[in-house]
Motif scaffolding. Structure first.
Motif, mmCIF file in Angstrom:
data_model
loop_
_atom_site.group_PDB
_atom_site.id
_atom_site.type_symbol
_atom_site.label_atom_id
_atom_site.label_comp_id
_atom_site.label_asym_id
_atom_site.label_seq_id
_atom_site.Cartn_x
_atom_site.Cartn_y
_atom_site.Cartn_z
ATOM 1 N N GLY A 123 -51.106 46.737 -28.987
ATOM 2 C CA GLY A 123 -49.734 46.513 -29.403
ATOM 3 C C GLY A 123 -49.607 45.248 -30.229
ATOM 4 O O GLY A 123 -50.572 44.559 -30.522
ATOM 5 N N SER A 124 -48.382 44.942 -30.558
ATOM 6 C CA SER A 124 -48.122 43.788 -31.414
ATOM 7 C C SER A 124 -47.830 42.534 -30.600
ATOM 8 O O SER A 124 -47.458 42.596 -29.428
ATOM 9 C CB SER A 124 -46.936 44.092 -32.326
ATOM 10 O OG SER A 124 -45.743 44.129 -31.567
ATOM 11 N N LEU A 125 -47.973 41.403 -31.256
ATOM 12 C CA LEU A 125 -47.647 40.122 -30.642
ATOM 13 C C LEU A 125 -46.177 40.079 -30.259
ATOM 14 O O LEU A 125 -45.821 39.596 -29.178
ATOM 15 C CB LEU A 125 -47.992 38.974 -31.603
ATOM 16 C CG LEU A 125 -47.725 37.560 -31.120
ATOM 17 C CD1 LEU A 125 -48.473 37.255 -29.829
ATOM 18 C CD2 LEU A 125 -48.109 36.557 -32.202
ATOM 19 N N GLU A 126 -45.315 40.621 -31.099
ATOM 20 C CA GLU A 126 -43.879 40.638 -30.813
ATOM 21 C C GLU A 126 -43.587 41.450 -29.553
ATOM 22 O O GLU A 126 -42.744 41.088 -28.743
ATOM 23 C CB GLU A 126 -43.089 41.193 -32.005
ATOM 24 C CG GLU A 126 -43.101 40.300 -33.228
ATOM 25 C CD GLU A 126 -44.429 40.312 -33.990
ATOM 26 O OE1 GLU A 126 -45.180 41.329 -33.929
ATOM 27 O OE2 GLU A 126 -44.750 39.292 -34.616
ATOM 28 N N GLU A 127 -44.293 42.582 -29.395
ATOM 29 C CA GLU A 127 -44.121 43.408 -28.209
ATOM 30 C C GLU A 127 -44.553 42.643 -26.953
ATOM 31 O O GLU A 127 -43.864 42.670 -25.933
ATOM 32 C CB GLU A 127 -44.930 44.696 -28.355
ATOM 33 C CG GLU A 127 -44.771 45.636 -27.191
ATOM 34 C CD GLU A 127 -45.621 46.881 -27.348
ATOM 35 O OE1 GLU A 127 -45.085 47.969 -27.109
ATOM 36 O OE2 GLU A 127 -46.814 46.766 -27.718
ATOM 37 N N ALA A 128 -45.677 41.943 -27.031
ATOM 38 C CA ALA A 128 -46.147 41.149 -25.894
ATOM 39 C C ALA A 128 -45.140 40.058 -25.545
ATOM 40 O O ALA A 128 -44.848 39.819 -24.370
ATOM 41 C CB ALA A 128 -47.512 40.533 -26.210
ATOM 42 N N ARG A 129 -44.611 39.399 -26.549
ATOM 43 C CA ARG A 129 -43.613 38.346 -26.295
ATOM 44 C C ARG A 129 -42.384 38.918 -25.607
ATOM 45 O O ARG A 129 -41.826 38.285 -24.698
ATOM 46 C CB ARG A 129 -43.225 37.666 -27.606
ATOM 47 C CG ARG A 129 -44.302 36.760 -28.136
ATOM 48 C CD ARG A 129 -43.933 36.165 -29.463
ATOM 49 N NE ARG A 129 -44.942 35.199 -29.889
ATOM 50 C CZ ARG A 129 -45.128 34.828 -31.136
ATOM 51 N NH1 ARG A 129 -44.375 35.336 -32.113
ATOM 52 N NH2 ARG A 129 -46.060 33.948 -31.429
ATOM 53 N N VAL A 177 -46.209 33.086 -25.712
ATOM 54 C CA VAL A 177 -47.413 33.840 -26.061
ATOM 55 C C VAL A 177 -47.692 33.590 -27.536
ATOM 56 O O VAL A 177 -46.858 33.871 -28.391
ATOM 57 C CB VAL A 177 -47.216 35.356 -25.800
ATOM 58 C CG1 VAL A 177 -48.479 36.122 -26.176
ATOM 59 C CG2 VAL A 177 -46.807 35.625 -24.360
ATOM 60 N N ASP A 178 -48.881 33.063 -27.841
ATOM 61 C CA ASP A 178 -49.260 32.751 -29.225
ATOM 62 C C ASP A 178 -50.194 33.783 -29.837
ATOM 63 O O ASP A 178 -50.101 34.085 -31.019
ATOM 64 C CB ASP A 178 -49.938 31.382 -29.290
ATOM 65 C CG ASP A 178 -49.013 30.259 -28.878
ATOM 66 O OD1 ASP A 178 -47.788 30.396 -29.053
ATOM 67 O OD2 ASP A 178 -49.513 29.241 -28.369
ATOM 68 N N CYS A 230 -51.739 31.080 -24.917
ATOM 69 C CA CYS A 230 -50.345 30.733 -24.698
ATOM 70 C C CYS A 230 -50.185 29.223 -24.848
ATOM 71 O O CYS A 230 -51.158 28.473 -24.765
ATOM 72 C CB CYS A 230 -49.894 31.171 -23.300
ATOM 73 S SG CYS A 230 -50.044 32.957 -23.045
ATOM 74 N N SER A 231 -48.950 28.783 -25.061
ATOM 75 C CA SER A 231 -48.707 27.350 -25.241
ATOM 76 C C SER A 231 -47.448 26.923 -24.505
ATOM 77 O O SER A 231 -46.609 27.746 -24.131
ATOM 78 C CB SER A 231 -48.583 27.011 -26.727
ATOM 79 O OG SER A 231 -47.458 27.664 -27.289
ATOM 80 N N MET A 232 -47.341 25.617 -24.330
ATOM 81 C CA MET A 232 -46.182 25.010 -23.678
ATOM 82 C C MET A 232 -45.950 23.629 -24.303
ATOM 83 O O MET A 232 -46.838 22.769 -24.250
ATOM 84 C CB MET A 232 -46.445 24.864 -22.180
ATOM 85 C CG MET A 232 -45.343 24.174 -21.400
ATOM 86 S SD MET A 232 -45.836 23.861 -19.672
ATOM 87 C CE MET A 232 -45.999 25.511 -19.032
ATOM 88 N N LEU A 286 -48.903 27.378 -16.792
ATOM 89 C CA LEU A 286 -49.308 27.864 -18.111
ATOM 90 C C LEU A 286 -50.592 28.690 -18.005
ATOM 91 O O LEU A 286 -50.699 29.758 -18.629
ATOM 92 C CB LEU A 286 -49.504 26.704 -19.084
ATOM 93 C CG LEU A 286 -49.944 27.102 -20.491
ATOM 94 C CD1 LEU A 286 -48.909 28.002 -21.170
ATOM 95 C CD2 LEU A 286 -50.217 25.865 -21.329
ATOM 96 N N ALA A 287 -51.552 28.240 -17.221
ATOM 97 C CA ALA A 287 -52.802 28.986 -17.043
ATOM 98 C C ALA A 287 -52.533 30.343 -16.396
ATOM 99 O O ALA A 287 -53.077 31.367 -16.826
ATOM 100 C CB ALA A 287 -53.788 28.173 -16.198
ATOM 101 N N ASP A 288 -51.687 30.369 -15.387
ATOM 102 C CA ASP A 288 -51.347 31.613 -14.695
ATOM 103 C C ASP A 288 -50.638 32.583 -15.640
ATOM 104 O O ASP A 288 -50.890 33.792 -15.613
ATOM 105 C CB ASP A 288 -50.473 31.300 -13.482
ATOM 106 C CG ASP A 288 -50.164 32.529 -12.650
ATOM 107 O OD1 ASP A 288 -51.115 33.218 -12.223
ATOM 108 O OD2 ASP A 288 -48.971 32.798 -12.426
ATOM 109 N N PHE A 289 -49.773 32.060 -16.483
ATOM 110 C CA PHE A 289 -49.072 32.887 -17.465
ATOM 111 C C PHE A 289 -50.065 33.507 -18.451
ATOM 112 O O PHE A 289 -50.001 34.711 -18.746
ATOM 113 C CB PHE A 289 -48.027 32.038 -18.196
ATOM 114 C CG PHE A 289 -47.188 32.805 -19.182
ATOM 115 C CD1 PHE A 289 -46.306 33.786 -18.763
ATOM 116 C CD2 PHE A 289 -47.274 32.527 -20.534
ATOM 117 C CE1 PHE A 289 -45.521 34.491 -19.677
ATOM 118 C CE2 PHE A 289 -46.498 33.218 -21.457
ATOM 119 C CZ PHE A 289 -45.617 34.207 -21.021
ATOM 120 N N ALA A 290 -51.014 32.720 -18.945
ATOM 121 C CA ALA A 290 -52.019 33.237 -19.876
ATOM 122 C C ALA A 290 -52.866 34.317 -19.204
ATOM 123 O O ALA A 290 -53.183 35.349 -19.814
ATOM 124 C CB ALA A 290 -52.906 32.104 -20.395
#
Length: 136
Positions: free
Chosen positions: A2-8, A25-26, A35-37, A58-62
């Protein structure tokens, strides 16, 4: 894929990470996410350093993005272990999650957290369990 936009869009519903902590989500790839913060005063502890919980979030989110995006099953963390290497000196944290091993019911990811000055902040490992089909 899928796309980055869909993931976001999908992971914007992880409100603790995205709304309260500012995680974004980068990049996405097969079994991969970056991912970034952007760090703010809200991420600091009583002594002015970045709180370990913010780094771990942040790590858990990635890990969540890398292990769940574009899959037909859901993955949850079973064990997470963080090794904090140094305090971030920059203003942005990056977490890069990569699959190390995937099995029928379990997986293992490594997440490297760095700052925008390329300083290694933490290495976090996650054992995940594939718990169900997403449409069940």
């Amino acid at each position: 894929m899928g796309s980055l936009e869909e993931a976001r869009e999908i992971f914007s519903h992880d409100r603790y990470a995205t709304v309260l902590s500012g995680a974004e989500v980068d990049e996405i790839g097969e079994n991969y996410a970056k991912c970034s913060m952007r760090l703010t005063e809200n991420h600091k502890n009583a002594y002015g350093g970045v709180m370990g919980g913010a780094i771990y979030t942040l790590a858990d989110f990635a890990f969540a993005v890398a292990s769940n995006y574009d899959k037909d099953y859901a993955t949850v963390s079973v064990v997470g272990s963080a090794s904090f290497m140094s305090s971030p000196k920059g203003s942005i944290l990056y977490a890069e999650a990569k699959l190390i091993k995937d099995g029928r019911s379990n997986c293992f990811f490594e997440v490297r957290v760095t700052d925008d000055l390329d300083k290694l902040v933490a290495v976090v490992t996650f054992n995940g369990a594939h718990v169900r089909k997403k449409n069940d």
